[in-house]
Every structure is written in C-alpha cells, then in structure tokens.
Design an enzyme around this catalytic site. Structure first.
Site, PDB file in Angstrom:
ATOM      1  N   ARG A 258      -6.096   9.818  -1.245  1.00 12.65           N
ATOM      2  CA  ARG A 258      -5.611  10.144  -2.587  1.00 12.65           C
ATOM      3  C   ARG A 258      -6.794  10.336  -3.518  1.00 12.65           C
ATOM      4  NH1 ARG A 258      -3.018   5.886  -4.908  1.00 12.65           N
ATOM      5  NH2 ARG A 258      -3.542   4.539  -3.163  1.00 12.65           N
TER       6      ARG A 258
ATOM      7  N   HIS B 122       0.865  -1.175   0.000  1.00  4.99           N
ATOM      8  CA  HIS B 122       0.000   0.000   0.000  1.00  4.99           C
ATOM      9  C   HIS B 122       0.899   1.222   0.000  1.00  4.99           C
ATOM     10  CE1 HIS B 122      -3.075   2.855   1.084  1.00  4.99           C
ATOM     11  NE2 HIS B 122      -3.995   1.916   0.975  1.00  4.99           N
TER      12      HIS B 122
END
Ligand SMILES: Cc1cc2nc3c(=O)[nH]c(=O)nc-3n(C[C@H](O)[C@H](O)[C@H](O)COP(=O)(O)OP(=O)(O)OC[C@H]3O[C@@H](n4cnc5c(N)ncnc54)[C@H](O)[C@@H]3O)c2cc1C
Ligand code: HEM
Ligand code: SF4
Ligand code: F3S
Ligand code: FES
Lengths: 576, 110, 129, 241
Positions: A259, A238
């Site tokens: 994000r 990740h």
C-alpha cells in the site's frame, strides 16, 4: 524431574528473546542464560516473519520527535508516552548494533546509505528493510550470534514454558516449569530473573497472521502468576491478509509496503472504497482504519464472493512489483495468482496485540524478577501499532530486557522455589493424560477462533462481547476436561500441546473480551459500533490482573502523558 | 590432510590436459589406423618419435593421477576411515602402474 | 540436557534420494563412467604390460585375440562412449569450476550430451565401416 | 479417484516403540489452495492425533516444515497439493536427519555443521558505523541473494554427498560460509575459509545441483561452494587475504 539453576531464564526466541540473550551475555559473560523456546531457535515466532521492515530515524531531515508523534498519533494517543519515546530513541541504536555487531545488511539506497522506505501512517520514509522479507535476516543473524555465545547461553529447543514459579508472597518470580516437548518431560528452572518474550496471542482468531507457536503462553503464564496487564482490548487487524479458503495460508500478511508503494484496494463492485473512509490518505491510512474499512465493505455486502476485497498492484507495472516485492509475489503465486498482474483477494487478519503485561522503561513488570519484552508487553503502541514499530519494539526492548536482567542477576540472590507449586503446575498440565475419555480439544479450538472473529473482532458491540465472555468461561471449563487420545505418548505429542495452547488462548481471550467490553468508546483498532470516540473521558488505560483463582480485577487509570499533554490531545479531538 | 586444495586443483588440471591428450590418442587410434588389428610393428613405428613418447608418458602420468585421485575422492565421499592406508595403497598401485607403463613404452623404443 | 542426549543417540534416518533432477543423473553417470574407465585402465595396463614384457610375439598374440573378439568390440564401443560421456560432462564440470553456467546447468548438460552423442555415433559408424 | 479427495501415504515411526517405520494411508478431502501442510494438519487434527510433524510460520519463511514429498524435499507449507499433479501423495521426513517421531526430524546435525563454519559475523574493529556500499557496486557480489537461506534443510536432505558422508558440512552451511567469506566487513574470513577447506568441507561437493533443485528460496549453493573452492585455492597460493 530435571532441575536446573541459572541466572537468567528467557522464554521465547523472537527478536526480543534473542536480543535479550545477547545483551545479558555482553553485559556480563559470567552469567548463565537458558533460552527456552517453543519451536526451533531462530525459526519460530513472528520476528522471523517480519516482512516490511523496521522504523528508525537515521536521516538528519527526520527526527526522533517526529517518529514519537507518529507513534502516538497512530496509537490513538493512549500509548505510555515514556515507552513510546524509549522505542523511538532506542531504535537507531538497535539498528546500528544490528548492522555493526550482529552482521545484518539492510538494503542500500543509491548513495550507498541504508535505504528507508515508505510505510503507512508515517510522516517520513523511515523503514529499513531487506527486500520484503526483513525478518529472516534479522533473526538468522541474531541466532548466529547466540551460537557464538553458546558457552553461556544454553538453548532448549521445542521446550515450552508452562508456568512461572513465584515466592509464597506472590510478589516475585523465581523461575518456571518448562516442558521438553520432544520427550514430554517437565523441567524446573530456578532463576534469578525470568524474561518473558513469547509474543502474544493474536492467533486466537479465525483469520490470523502469526506463526502457529504463538498462543499467548507468556501472557497466560504472567496472568496466572499475578502480573498486571494493560490495554488488552487493543487487537490489531492487518488490512491485507491473503485469503486462501480453508487453507492455513489464509490470513498470512501481504506487507504494508504494497500500500505504501501505491497499491489500490477495491471492493467487489470495483470501487476504491478508501475514499469513503479516509479520502485524504486513502490506502496509506493507518492499519486500524484500512482494516475496518475493508471489514465494513465486506459486511455491507460489497465484498467478493468468498468474503474479501481486492488488492490491486497491476497499475504500478509488473516489473516494479516483481522487483520490489519478490516475496509477496511468490506467496501470492502459491494460491495461483499473479500479484503483479491481477487483483488478489484479501481480508483483514488478526495480527498483533498492543496490549499485554504492564512494564516500565526497563521492561520490569509488576512482579519482581519478571522482565517482559516484545509483543507480550503493553503500552508502546497504545491503541494501534504502526507498521514497522513491531520488530522495532521487539529489538529495542529485547536489548533493554537483557540489560535489566543482567543488572538484576548481579544484584539478586537465587531464591528457592516451592515444591508444592511445582506439583500444582505438574498436575495442571499432566492431568490431561489421565482420563481415558473426555472432550476433544480441536472443536473447542476451532470454536474459539470463530467466536473471537465474530464477537470480539474488527467491529465490536456490548451484546456480542457479553456473549463471548460467557461462552469463553464455559469453554474454559470444557477445556479442563480435555484428554489426550494416546495416553502413553508424551513424546512430541501435538494434541497435548494444543490442549495447553487452547487453555492459554482462552485465558488471554477473556482478558481481551472483558477489556473490550469495558472501553465504551471507539479508539484506534478498538471499534465499538455502539459507542463513539470519547476524548473527554477515555484518555485512559484499562489495567487487569488476576483475582482469586480465575477472576479478573480491573482498574482504569489516566494515560501516562509525560510528553504530549491530555489538553493537547483533547484539542485535536480525533474521531475513530 | 591439508593438501585438499592442491589435489582438487590438480584433478581439474589433469582433466583439462587429458581432454586434449585423450582426444589425440583416440583420434590416432580410430582415424589414423589402417589395419584391423594393431600390431607391434605399427605401434612401434608410431612410438618411435619424440612427440609420441611425450604424449604417452604424459597420458600415463596425468591419467594415473586423475584416475587414482578420482578413486580416492570417491572413497572419501563414502566416508572411508583409515585414509592413510587408502592413500598408501593407491600410491603403490599408481607407482606400480607407472613403472609398468614406462617399461611398456620403453619396449617399443628399444 | 535432554535435548542434547536425543541428538547423540543414533537414530533412524531415511536416505531417500532425489531422482528427478538432471544434476543427479549427470553426477551418477560421471562417477560410474569414471570408475569404469579406471577399471579398464588397470586391466589395460596389466595386459599390455605383461604381454609387452614378454616381447613382441606375445603382444601381437594378445592384441589379436582381443581385437578380433566381437564381444570385446561392443565393449570397446561402450568404453569409448563412457570416455566421451565422462569427457563431455567433465567439460561441463570444469565450466562450473571456473564459475560459468550455474543458472544454465541443465541446458549445458543437454548441449554437451548432444555433442557427445554425435561424437559417439561418429565413432561407431567409422568403426563399423 | 475423485478429484475431491487425495490419498496421503504418511511415514510413521516412533524410535522408542517401532522397530521398523511404516506407512499409514489416509484419504483426505481436498480444499481450495490446499498445501501439504493442510494435509498433515487435517490428519493430525481430525484423523490420527498422534501424528507428529513440525511447522511454525506456515508461509515459507521459517523453514520448519521441510519434508520429503513425492520424491523431493520440499516445504510442506509451500507445496500446493494441486502442483503435484497427482491425487496420491507420499510424505516422508526429511532425509539424512535422525527422526524424532514420524515427520519431525532432529535438525541438530544440520545446525552442528552450521556452527562449524563459524556462522556468526565478526565485524572488523575499525568499522564503527554501517558501511556505505552503493547497490550498483560489486562489493557485495551476489552475497545478498544468498543471504535468503531459511535453514530449512531441504538441500541437506537432497544432497547425496551428505547421505554417503556423515561429516560433510552440506550445502546450507557452506552457502552461509560463503556469504561471510565474501563479506568484506568481516574480520575472520581466513579462519572460516580454513574451516571449509577441510576434507569434510567444500571438496565433498561434486556439483550435484540437487541442493539448487530443491531450494525453496531458489538459491544455488553450488555456486557459493565453487566460490569457496576458488578462494581456498587462492589462499593456498597466498592470493586471498
Ligand atoms: C506476518 C507478520 C508480518 C509482520 N511484519 C512486520 C513488519 O513488517 N514490521 C514490524 O515492525 N512488525 C511486523 N510484524 C510484527 C512483529 O513480527 C512482532 O511485533 C514482533 O516480531 C514480536 O516479537 P517478539 O520477540 O515479541 O515475539 P516473536 O518474534 O513472535 O517470538 C515469540 C517467541 O516465543 C516463543 N514462544 C511462544 N510460546 C512459548 C512458550 N510457551 N515457551 C517458550 N517460548 C514460547 C515462540 O516460539 C517464539 O520463539 C509482523 C508480524 C507478522 C505475524
Ligand atoms: C576426457 C578427459 C577427462 C575429463 C575432462 C575428466 C574430467 C573429470 C572431472 C572434472 C572430474 C572431477 C569430478 C568431481 O570432482 O566432481 C573427474 C573425476 C574423475 N575422473 Fe575424469 N576426466 C577425464 C578422463 C578420465 C579418465 C581417462 C579416467 C580414468 C582413467 C577418469 C577417471 C575419473 C574418476 C575415477 C573420477 C572421480 C569420480 C568422481 O569424483 O565422481 N577421468 N573427471
Ligand atoms: S539453501 Fe535453500 S534449501 Fe538449503 S537450507 Fe537454505 S533455504 Fe533451505
Ligand atoms: S547437492 Fe550436494 S554435491 Fe554439491 S551441488 Fe549441492 S552440495
Ligand atoms: S512452516 Fe515455516 S516454512 Fe513451512
């Protein structure tokens, strides 16, 4: 030693294990279920830790086919397309069931319908969620439903699976040996069907996200029992793991939605480095690319002092960030930073295993009586998993595993287990109490984590992989000589637990490293600095299973492309 | 016992009423009192009028309920087991004191 | 089942309390004052009742001894303090019961205490004068 | 004492061997962002391997690691050593729960009570699809905030009423009951309300607020309990259906 007979034995109480238990019961309330889990029910595993949410097609402007294409595109096109299609077409049913039967309440949009947010790598905003801590609600509500059915579902907490029991021919699983960690006593469970849902082993890396109880036990058990594995080289990192020095907080995930919502990633020099790696999608690119980009920046010396890069949310307005991501803001506050105001240091973190036990659409593994679901299985995500498809897999395949198990339990007879195998397993795990001196397990454990990070990590190459493999073999031998310091203390003995964890880690890590060495190309989250992407020769999956005592037998077969053909994939010629 | 909700509610109502009654009572005691020591005659003078009688009967009634139900709550909190006995004892005390109280007030009026 | 057996055998538990919270002290004091006032009430009723039954003389005599005793004067101040505390905190509790003030419980406590203290001081002064 | 080290007094007790619990004192080097969980892990990994405690997610989501730390139940993983403002830490198991060993408590009583309030949702049969509820409608009151409970038991360990009355359901179970009683989609609300209206239920709460004080998710169970009391009274008068 206590012996229990049951219809279905379930190992693991994540989304897959819990949902499977409910479905066995709801299919046939007459069946006896034992749900054994390593921690406390509803508290252990990663499903509990799911933050962002779950991908599902609910909107009429969206379609199952789009979700399917996103999934295999994200997966580097080596997914088992039947499994991927099963995921996307079952997901709406699973969410429906979660809302209507289980009692979850997902966040609502302005119009009162279930809200769907943006997640990376997706062509449509389709992630349902409960603020930024969705897993708590999903797992808590599933657990409550298990409590409701406790007349038939017997829960054994802090009881870990040690090994599966098989018939003499070795083609069928007939139960498992468990250890009640509170008393240290072993329990033999004789079952018609065993569902393994113990959720992978990505904790074998120095910086990693999962809960501490996920140490590859299920995979290692299945390996020892002789089940077939697939895609073991595919480890997801990740991109935004929180950096907190040596603390155990390090590696915990800051969710993808950050994000998705427009967060920036900048390096030590203040550049938005995604421009270099994926100028089109920037920070919203898929996990593999963003993680690799961050890793490469750090390796190229453009990272921060403590070896990370920055996640910046401030430009979105602190009120917005606080409101949308309260959980993340809290987490960052624990390390003394304000997510909504200042840059936060992050690093790629080991997150999820795409590989695992090979299953079919009904979660049936290569051994009879063995059903595998969730992260322990393989094929759904191919070379890389989209954010939001993990808990999706866990619940959709958990449901299926329950249905399959119920059907099998109705058809099958309870077959006897072999006492000598029980003895062998007992000897395998209790021998650590015998010696008065030996190897301390903790340095070995620390070494695996470092070794995997450095040599089988985000960026790989043949030489390092080879080194890793030989070291892992050596460590396996050393770990066998480990001993439990307090020989008479079987009750809640964390050292014994860690010895078993370490052996399972090594078992799984060997598959990962060997598989990574075999795949001489870069694809998805598997990036080889010494090989390019090869769409001509590598639209294939690597299969593995045990040979002899501890050797690995491998097999490389073309991908299962029943819906989107190899020609079409080759035409796209995506490079990773 | 299935009267929990009612007694709980009464504890609140009596509390609210006591607030007023005790307020008046204390005010009278401290502000409206001229002499150092209260004498029977003074007390009698005050207690002769109907509003005062009502005040004190109510104070007695509500105060006793509030006080004894309060004690009972504490006992249940502490996990007292023979609850019936406790209720009986408190009721006896309550009735007894109510009786004594009434007689006392009666003494003034006579 | 081994898991279950463990749960039923009586085992050692700690009962460490949380002493650092306002609500804890508020509750303790409310309970103490509550019980204290009840005890006073019992005593008061018995004394009054018994003396009154014996007539006006007895009543006056009792009150005379009681109300001229300096120690009892102090006790009375304490009693009034207890009633004021119990009453003021009682208001706070009643507010919660009608659904007001959960997010401000500490502030409400301190405000009610300030008012209560003012009342108490007022009583003390007026008594001493 | 230097700021590089802390002194940890850790509660040790093995019910099958020890008559009395004891405290062992360890000196531990401080690392950056050190949580109490790091402290106990350090002790267990490198000093005394027989220490027992529980942890799973290590980021405050699972509620496995609740302990009594410097006078308060807290999550070990979310309690930064630096936030305690002292270099001496006393770590004890969560109060009001039987001890399995050392810092690991048996959560069984907590969950037995959780089960007593019928913690599971039973949807109304006519609801075939996810209901449409606008976020600005007051349909969900403040249930949604209260759903964040991670069943860590901190509140249960902090409430004096639990300490004095073994049967009291405790803040967490009651909070859960409220989220269901107020959920208009649920069909057994009255039944559940009756369960919490028993003498071991809501009436034992005396607004102590210790639960709210220690809840790592900043929930205020007191408020949920008040809502339940109100509904119990309403139900007695036949207003709540
Ligand atoms: C921090 C984090 C955030 C995530 N966020 C998302 C997200 O936003 N969206 C998404 O889709 N996915 C997300 N994921 C991935 C997702 O959580 C997993 O894909 C999914 O939960 C796996 O479910 P599972 O049921 O297979 O296993 P888990 O939920 O991990 O459960 C495994 C269970 O097995 C038990 N177990 C382990 N070993 C044994 C043993 N030997 N015997 C018995 N039981 C055992 C464990 O205790 C646990 O109960 C996230 C993962 C993490 C770590
Ligand atoms: C001034 C007016 C008063 C108010 C506003 C008041 C308020 C309250 C309230 C709200 C409670 C409930 C507390 C709870 O359940 O948590 C209570 C309890 C109690 N009250 Fe009062 N009260 C008053 C006067 C009195 C008097 C005069 C007595 C004694 C004779 C008394 C004795 C008690 C007792 C023993 C309890 C139980 C203690 C407990 O539950 O902690 N109160 N009071
Ligand atoms: S209410 Fe808060 S303290 Fe209590 S169990 Fe839930 S999360 Fe923990
Ligand atoms: S601490 Fe206990 S008394 Fe009530 S307010 Fe919380 S439940
Ligand atoms: S370990 Fe999960 S809350 Fe602390």
């Amino acid at each position: 030693m206590e012996e229990i007979k049951t219809d279905v034995l379930i190992l693991g109480s994540g989304g897959a294990g819990l949902f499977a238990a409910l479905h066995v019961y709801d299919n046939n309330p007459g069946l006896d279920v034992i749900l054994a889990t390593k921690g406390l029910i509803g508290k252990c595993g990663c499903s509990r830790m799911v933050q962002g949410g779950m991908n599902v097609v609910l909107n009429s402007a969206d379609s199952v086919d789009k979700h399917f294409m996103d999934t295999i595109k994200g997966g580097g096109y080596i997914n088992d397309q039947e499994l991927a299609y099963t995921l996307v077409s079952d997901a709406p049913k699973a969410v429906h069931e979660l809302e209507v039967k289980v009692g979850c309440f997902f966040d609502r949009a302005e119009n009162g319908e279930i809200h769907q947010k943006a997640f990376a790598g997706q062509s449509f905003d389709r992630t349902v969620h409960v603020a930024d801590l969705s897993g708590i609600q999903i797992i808590a509500r599933l657990t409550d439903q298990v409590f409701r059915r406790q007349d038939r579902i017997k829960v054994l907490e802090e009881t870990r699976g040690l090994d599966l029991l098989t018939t003499a021919e070795g083609d069928r699983v007939v139960g498992a040996v468990l250890a009640d960690m509170r008393t240290g006593e072993l329990i033999v469970v004789n079952a018609k069907v065993v569902i393994v849902a113990t959720g992978g082993a990505s904790s074998m890396y120095k910086i990693s996200a999962p809960s501490v109880d996920k140490t590859g036990d299920g995979m290692a058990m299945c390996f020892r029992a002789g089940a077939e594995f697939c895609d073991m080289e595919m480890m997801q990192f990740h991109p935004t793991g929180l950096l907190a020095g040596q603390s155990r907080l390090s590696g915990s995930v800051l969710e993808e939605g950050l994000r998705g919502a427009g967060g920036y990633l900048i390096n030590g020099l203040g550049e938005r480095f995604m421009e270099r790696y994926d100028p089109e999608r920037m920070e919203r690119s898929t996990r593999d690319r963003v993680a690799r980009a961050g890793y490469m920046e750090i390796m190229a010396g453009r990272g921060t002092e403590s070896g990370g890069v920055y996640l910046v949310m401030g430009h979105l307005g602190s009120e917005f960030v606080e409101k949308k991501f309260p959980g993340m803001c809290d987490r960052v506050r624990d390390v003394g930073k304000e997510l909504s105001k200042e840059p936060v240091e992050i690093s790629p973190t080991s997150h999820f295993m795409m590989g695992g036990v090979k299953i079919d659409r009904d979660c049936q593994a290569s051994l009879k009586g063995l059903v595998v679901a969730g992260e322990d299985s393989s094929g759904v995500h191919g070379a890389n998993r989209l954010g939001g498809n993990g808990i999706g897999e866990s619940v959709t395949f958990g449901r299926r595993a329950g249905d399959t198990a119920a059907a099998l339990a109705e058809q099958e007879l309870l077959r006897p287990f072999r006492q000598e195998q029980v003895e062998e397993i007992k000897q395998r795990w209790l021998k650590f109490f015998k010696p008065t001196t030996g190897v301390d397990i903790y340095p070995i454990r620390d070494e695996i984590k470092n070794l995997m990070w450095e040599k089988v990590g985000v960026v790989r190459e043949a030489k390092k992989l080879q080194e890793a493999i030989s070291r892992l073999n050596g460590m396996y031998e050393e770990a066998q000589k480990a001993y439990v310091t307090n020989r008479t203390l079987r009750r809640f003995n964390m050292e014994w637990n860690e010895i078993m964890n370490t052996i399972n880690w090594i078992t799984v890590a060997r598959m990962v490293a060997n598989s990574a060495l075999l795949r001489k190309e870069s694809r998805g989250s598997h990036y080889r600095s010494d090989c390019k992407t090869d769409n001509e020769n590598w639209l294939k999956n690597i299969y593995m299973k045990k040979k002899g005592e501890f050797e690995i037998e491998t097999d490389i077969r073309p991908i299962i492309s029943t819906r989107f053909s190899m020609e079409e994939i080759r035409k796209l010629n995506v490079q990773y | 016992m299935r009267v929990n909700a009612i007694t709980w509610l009464f504890q609140r109502i009596t509390a609210a009423v006591l607030l007023v009654l005790l307020g008046v009572h204390l005010w009278l005691l401290y502000m409206n009192n001229t002499s150092e020591v209260i004498s029977f005659a003074e007390a009698k003078a005050r207690l002769m009028s109907a509003p005062y009688i009502t005040l004190y009967v109510l104070l007695l009634l509500f105060g006793l309920f509030h006080a004894l139900n309060g004690l009972y709550t504490v006992m249940v909190d502490m996990g007292i087991k023979p609850r019936k006995t406790a209720i009986g004892a408190l009721l006896a005390v309550g009735l007894g004191l109510f009786g004594i109280g009434l007689i006392s007030i009666f003494q003034f009026i006579m | 089942m081994s898991n279950r057996e463990m749960a039923v055998t009586p085992r050692f538990k700690t009962h460490s309390q949380v002493w650092s919270a306002v609500g804890m002290w508020a509750w303790m004091l409310h309970r103490l004052t509550g019980i204290g006032i009840v005890l006073y009430l019992l005593l008061h009723a018995t004394l009054m009742g018994t003396s009154l039954i014996r007539g006006a003389e007895a009543f006056n005599a009792t009150l005379n001894t009681l109300m001229t005793n300096p120690v009892l004067h102090l006790a009375e101040i304490a009693l009034v303090g207890a009633i004021i505390y119990h009453g003021m905190n009682g208001i706070r509790l009643l507010l919660f019961d009608i659904g007001i003030g959960f997010s401000r419980q500490k502030e409400i406590f301190w405000v009610s205490m300030a008012i209560g203290a003012a009342m108490w001081i007022f009583v003390i002064i007026s008594k001493l004068s | 004492m230097s700021s590089q080290e802390i002194k940890a007094r850790i509660f040790r007790y093995d019910p099958e061997q020890d008559v009395e619990p004891r405290f062992d004192v360890y000196t531990i080097p401080v690392i950056k962002n050190m949580a109490i969980l790091d402290v106990v892990f350090h002790v267990q990994n490198y000093i005394d391997k027989s220490l027992a405690f529980r942890c799973s997610c290590r980021i405050g989501m699972c509620g496995s690691c609740a302990m009594y730390i410097n006078g308060k139940p807290r999550l070990a993983c979310r309690t930064q050593v630096s936030s305690l403002g002292t270099s001496e830490v006393t770590i004890m198991p969560l109060p009001n729960l039987p001890i399995i060993r050392d810092l690991a408590t048996d959560m069984e009583p907590f969950f037995e009570k959780w089960k007593k309030i019928k913690p599971y949702y039973v949807g109304k049969p006519e609801l075939k699809d996810p209901v449409v509820i606008r976020p600005d409608s007051d349909e969900r009151e403040f249930i949604d905030q209260m759903l964040d409970c991670i069943t860590c038991g901190c509140c249960y360990g902090a409430c004096s009423m639990v300490a004095t009355n073994e049967d009291y359901l405790g803040p967490a179970a009651l909070n859960r009951a409220y989220t269901l009683v107020a959920d208009k989609r649920d069909s057994i609300r009255v039944e559940r309300l009756k369960a919490v209206g028993r003498s071991y239920g809501v009436w034992r709460c005396h607004d102590q607020f210790n639960c709210a004080e220690v809840c790592p998710k900043n929930l205020v169970p007191t408020k949920s309990i008040q809502q339940l009391k109100k509904r119990c009274v309403m139900q007695k008068f036949g207003v709540f259906k």
